[in-house]
Design an enzyme around this catalytic site. Structure first.
Site, short mmCIF file in Angstrom:
data_model
loop_
_atom_site.label_atom_id
_atom_site.label_comp_id
_atom_site.label_asym_id
_atom_site.label_seq_id
_atom_site.Cartn_x
_atom_site.Cartn_y
_atom_site.Cartn_z
N HIS A 12 8.03 -26.70 -2.78
CA HIS A 12 7.34 -27.96 -3.07
C HIS A 12 6.97 -28.73 -1.80
O HIS A 12 5.92 -29.36 -1.74
CB HIS A 12 8.18 -28.81 -4.04
N ASP B 115 -0.73 -25.09 -8.32
CA ASP B 115 0.66 -24.68 -8.40
C ASP B 115 0.77 -23.74 -9.60
O ASP B 115 1.39 -24.05 -10.61
CB ASP B 115 1.53 -25.93 -8.59
#
Lengths: 283, 283
Positions: free
Chosen positions: B62, B155
């Site tokens: 992340h 993502d």
């Protein structure tokens, strides 16, 4: 038939490789030695059940432990390699015409014999006339040497079993003494990710920092080692691993590599913040 | 009792994690969703049996997918995030006061619901007032958008199953169109190591190169993904990921991170030679 080799990376993590067949298995005076053949990784060698190398990814480890110091030191002539019975470090070192002599100190003759027979891709240069193989304990070997080497490569197993002595303060101190005034020591430095590996890594770093003027850590992606995130230590009396990188000179040598590049060299020393913190904690 | 979660990284390689207990399991309209608790990695989420994130190493993914573009673009205000139902990207993005609006497009509402309940460490900022969640197919969502975003973060899951459309030329072309004239797109880019992953990585790269003026790839060590060597794509209309890195400005923000640093930023773009070659083959 299904045959799987499994290594526990921690007591809660397993890494398994499908094996075609076991090519060799024996107990030497020092450790259990196994060689397997596999579809995914080609042949691979384990010592006491721990992965040492696979034909698929050994180039990463051997290039990174060899070319990083060789691209910094301007004139390596005499090298001491400790461990490295598989011959991978020797293969990379003997590509340099400037290297005049290599002392390889491997405690276990059977590892060398097995690798010569089953892993010719790494063991292929063990007969280079510049290489002298000494079947001795590396810890003892360096005790009696002074001001002798431009480069020491510590290609050890983990800090338990036969490789334990190669992670001691005495050993690093003797390596310092065995190096010339601008010498470099590079060592396999464990991994920062799983807790036990990280503790071993910190312990090694602390001892090296106490012995050497310059001590930095660099990283590589080695998929078959625990977590895939592996570290190397670069310790030196004089040269800084990044500021003294001579990219032009190294590239002029025209050595072809599959992992190492002089651009990657600098990048490999840029560590994640949590790794920097682990190192700072013991500096 | 022994309970192990096992993922096949290839048909010949298995990675296994000891599980304390399974916390959740269901089949949504799109995929099978499972949450486990483990000693080594804390809680972890799998989709169709593939590892999505673990509490222990999700910070790496992340941070690297978010802070790399944020440290390059001088003024990100509007962001589109595609996938990311676990909330990890949103958590990192909402740390920037300059970000005014985030559209998050997640195809599967159940993933979000499950992560809110079982993975509060990543899902903790999904209720930030700047975030609009759209339960839609990302591929369709970007079709109708033009000149809207400073940053798009893709993502995605792997290039099969629900995430397949997010690896197509049409999708990347639409992302280009949806970005402002100095916009950046970052995507999870698979891995270079195992053959099938490398092919997927090359295919994605080829399509991105065809759509964007600047297209570079960077890497991180993510131990719970296949091989641990994971790549991200950085594609842009204007900014170069390294030359336009504004380290001073980013460090002035005072964001604390555990993996990302502005030094590591440049290093992450220095790829192994074999990875450079794989990329060049399709450029």
């Amino acid at each position: 038939m299904e045959l799987w080799f499994t290594e526990r990376h921690t007591s809660n993590v397993k890494f398994s490789i499908r094996v075609d067949r076991q090519l060799y298995s024996a107990q030497s005076e020092f450790q259990r030695i196994d060689v397997f053949d596999s579809k995914e990784f080609g042949r691979f060698l384990t010592l006491d059940g721990y992965m040492m190398l696979t034909e698929k990814d050994e180039f990463i480890y051997h290039e990174m432990i060899t070319h990083v110091p060789m691209a910094v030191h301007p004139g390596v002539k005499r090298v001491l390699v400790i461990g490295a019975g598989d011959g991978g470090v020797i293969r990379e070192l003997t590509r340099y015409h400037g290297v005049e002599h290599i002392d390889m100190v491997e405690i276990d003759p059977l590892v060398v014999e097995v690798c010569r027979k089953y892993l010719p891709r790494t063991a292929c240069r063990l007969d280079d006339p510049r290489v002298s193989i000494h079947y001795e304990d590396g810890l003892k070997f360096v005790r009696s040497v002074e001001n002798e080497y431009d480069l020491i490569i510590v290609d050890s197993t983990d800090p338990f079993g036969p490789g334990e002595g190669l992670f001691t303060k005495e050993f690093y101190g003797n390596c310092y003494k065995a190096l010339r005034e601008d010498g470099i020591m590079v060592n396999q430095h464990e991994s920062p990710f799983y807790e036990d590996d990280a503790v071993a890594m910190q312990r090694a770093h602390k001892r090296i920092v106490e012995s050497f003027d310059i001590s930095r850590v660099y990283q590589a992606h080695i998929p078959t080692y625990p977590s895939g995130h592996w570290l190397f230590g670069f310790a030196s009396k004089k040269y800084h691993p990044v500021r003294n990188l001579n990219a032009v000179a190294w590239n002029m040598l025209g050595l072809s590599t599959r992992y190492y590049t002089t651009q990657l060299h600098a990048g490999a020393f840029a560590l994640p913040y949590y790794v920097e913190e682990l190192l700072r904690d013991v500096e």
